[in-house]
Write a protein that holds these residues in place. Sequence first.
Motif, mmCIF file in Angstrom:
data_model
loop_
_atom_site.group_PDB
_atom_site.id
_atom_site.type_symbol
_atom_site.label_atom_id
_atom_site.label_comp_id
_atom_site.label_asym_id
_atom_site.label_seq_id
_atom_site.Cartn_x
_atom_site.Cartn_y
_atom_site.Cartn_z
ATOM 1 N N SER A 52 76.135 30.053 -17.683
ATOM 2 C CA SER A 52 75.215 30.497 -18.708
ATOM 3 C C SER A 52 75.534 30.511 -20.209
ATOM 4 O O SER A 52 74.646 30.828 -21.029
ATOM 5 N N GLY A 53 76.793 30.676 -20.593
ATOM 6 C CA GLY A 53 77.213 30.687 -21.753
ATOM 7 C C GLY A 53 76.794 29.478 -22.626
ATOM 8 O O GLY A 53 76.980 29.500 -23.784
ATOM 9 N N ILE A 54 76.811 28.430 -22.043
ATOM 10 C CA ILE A 54 76.540 26.913 -22.691
ATOM 11 C C ILE A 54 75.177 26.475 -22.533
ATOM 12 O O ILE A 54 75.034 25.388 -22.925
#
Length: 189
Positions: free
Chosen positions: A45-47
Amino acid sequence: MTRGTLAVDRLMTALGGLLLAALGVLGILWWAGRLGSAPAPIDLSGIRWLPKQQWWPWALGAAGVLLALLGLRWLLSHLPRRGVTHLSLPGSGPEGRLVVSTGPVVDAAATTLANAPGVRSAHGRIDHDRGQLVVHLDATIERGAQLETVASVADAVTAEMRSALERDDLTARVQLRTAGRNRPAPRVY
């Protein structure tokens, strides 16, 4: 192919192999749960925002072009290189340049070597190898050829080449290959 190209190929192959082996070991350890505090599911989810950026297609395109150029350069470095075709003779200076074509000289040397008793065929070329000028003569000899005779002819041929090209720094490498089977002797009727 140059020695530098071979060295880069071997280095990149070794690094690629080590990287793949390390990734394989890490994958097995992660699957077995032996990495300690590493999460079992991977959270991306961070990228996820990255592909939605305006510059993302341009960055991927630039990376693709760069990789294509590097691949093309790599392929071109594996093309067979041509030997030295012209040499400057001693006496060249500001007034003019004396140049000799090496092809006829090498062809004459190979023909002389091929006419030696027990030699079936010969060919040659001149290259720069590690900063040295080297003539490569490759000859195919009959199984029963007298090596002393072939060696003395090869020595005489390389000495004549040094004289014809006026190059004392010319190094010779003569490679002899034994023919698979002897040619039948000609029949006289």
